[in-house]
Enzyme design. Sequence first.
Site, PDB file in Angstrom:
ATOM      1  N   TYR A 113      -2.689  -0.338  10.211  1.00  0.00           N
ATOM      2  CA  TYR A 113      -2.698  -0.665   8.785  1.00  0.00           C
ATOM      3  C   TYR A 113      -1.411  -0.206   8.111  1.00  0.00           C
ATOM      4  O   TYR A 113      -0.810  -0.947   7.321  1.00  0.00           O
ATOM      5  CB  TYR A 113      -3.910  -0.025   8.111  1.00  0.00           C
ATOM      6  CG  TYR A 113      -4.056  -0.371   6.650  1.00  0.00           C
ATOM      7  CD1 TYR A 113      -4.436  -1.643   6.250  1.00  0.00           C
ATOM      8  CD2 TYR A 113      -3.811   0.588   5.658  1.00  0.00           C
ATOM      9  CE1 TYR A 113      -4.571  -1.966   4.910  1.00  0.00           C
ATOM     10  CE2 TYR A 113      -3.951   0.276   4.320  1.00  0.00           C
ATOM     11  CZ  TYR A 113      -4.326  -0.994   3.948  1.00  0.00           C
ATOM     12  OH  TYR A 113      -4.448  -1.303   2.619  1.00  0.00           O
TER      13      TYR A 113
ATOM     14  N   SER B  51       0.847  -1.192   0.000  1.00  0.00           N
ATOM     15  CA  SER B  51       0.000   0.000   0.000  1.00  0.00           C
ATOM     16  C   SER B  51       0.879   1.237   0.000  1.00  0.00           C
ATOM     17  O   SER B  51       2.043   1.195   0.425  1.00  0.00           O
ATOM     18  CB  SER B  51      -0.895   0.011   1.241  1.00  0.00           C
ATOM     19  OG  SER B  51      -1.545   1.255   1.400  1.00  0.00           O
TER      20      SER B  51
END
Length: 276
Positions: free
Chosen positions: A172, A159
Site C-alpha cells: 500500500y 496517502s
Amino acid sequence: MNLPFQVNLQDKTVAITGAGGVLMSGFARALVASGARVALLDINERAIEALAEELGEQALPIVTDCLDKTSLYAARDLVHEKWGKVNYLINGAGGNHPKATTARETATEPVREDGDFFSLDEAGLRFVFDLNITATFLTTQVFAEDMLEQGGNILNVSSMNAFRPLTKIPAYSAAKAGVSNFTEWLAVHFAPRGIRVNAIAPGFFVTAQNKRLLFDEDGNPTARSGKILAHTPMGRFGVPEDLIGTLLWLSDDRASGFVTGVVVPVDGGFNAYSGV
C-alpha cells in the site's frame, strides 16, 4: 452540508471513483453542495444508490469496475447521455489487502513463518497495486479524453504513506507513492491541454477499511492507534470534513488555476513531525 467556504461549480460535471466510501462520499456531498453534477462510480451498488438518493438529481450512481476498461467506457457513456462531457475526475478508488500486510513491524526472529515478509502473497501485492495504480491509470485514460479540447481538472487520492511508509503495509505504501509520482507525471503531460492534475494525501482517517486496525471490539484505540496519534501533533484522527477545504480549493479554477502537480498533505502535522 456545511461548507467551509463557497465555490461555484455550477456547470461542472464530476466523475468520482470509489464514491461509495467514507471519504469520497463526503467529497460528493461537498461538490453537489457547490452546484456540480456528480457521477458516483463504485463497484458497491448499494452504497452509491443510497448516496444518490440522498443527493438527488445532481447525482448519478453507476456501478463501475475501475480495473475494467469496458466498464469505464460504459460509465462514461452514461455520463455523456445524461450531462455531456466530464470536466473533473477524482480518482478515489483504492485500498489495502490483508494478504499484502505483515503481522510484525520488523524482521524479528524467527523468519519465514505466517505473517512474515517472506510469506506475503504475490497476489495480494498485485491486488493492491491494481486497486491503487492501475485503476487510477485506466480511469484517467478514459475520462481525460473528455478534457483534451475543453481543459479540465484531475484530482488523485494519495496517502500519508507515500511520504512516510508505515510498517506492516509495504504494498500500500509503495502503491500510494506511485500515485503521487503519477500525479506529477500527468500534470506535466497534460499542462499544454489546460488540464490540471493534483492530489490530496490524507493523513489518518477512520474508514470502513481500517477501523478494525485502529479500534478493538470495545471501541478502544489499539496500540497502533496510539503510535499514530503520538506522531500526529494535532493529537487526533482526521474526519472527512477536514478534507473539504482542500478539495474545494483544488476544484476551483479561480482559486487554484496556477496549481498543478502538487500533492497536498492533510495530516494534522504527521509529515512534519520527526518524532523528537
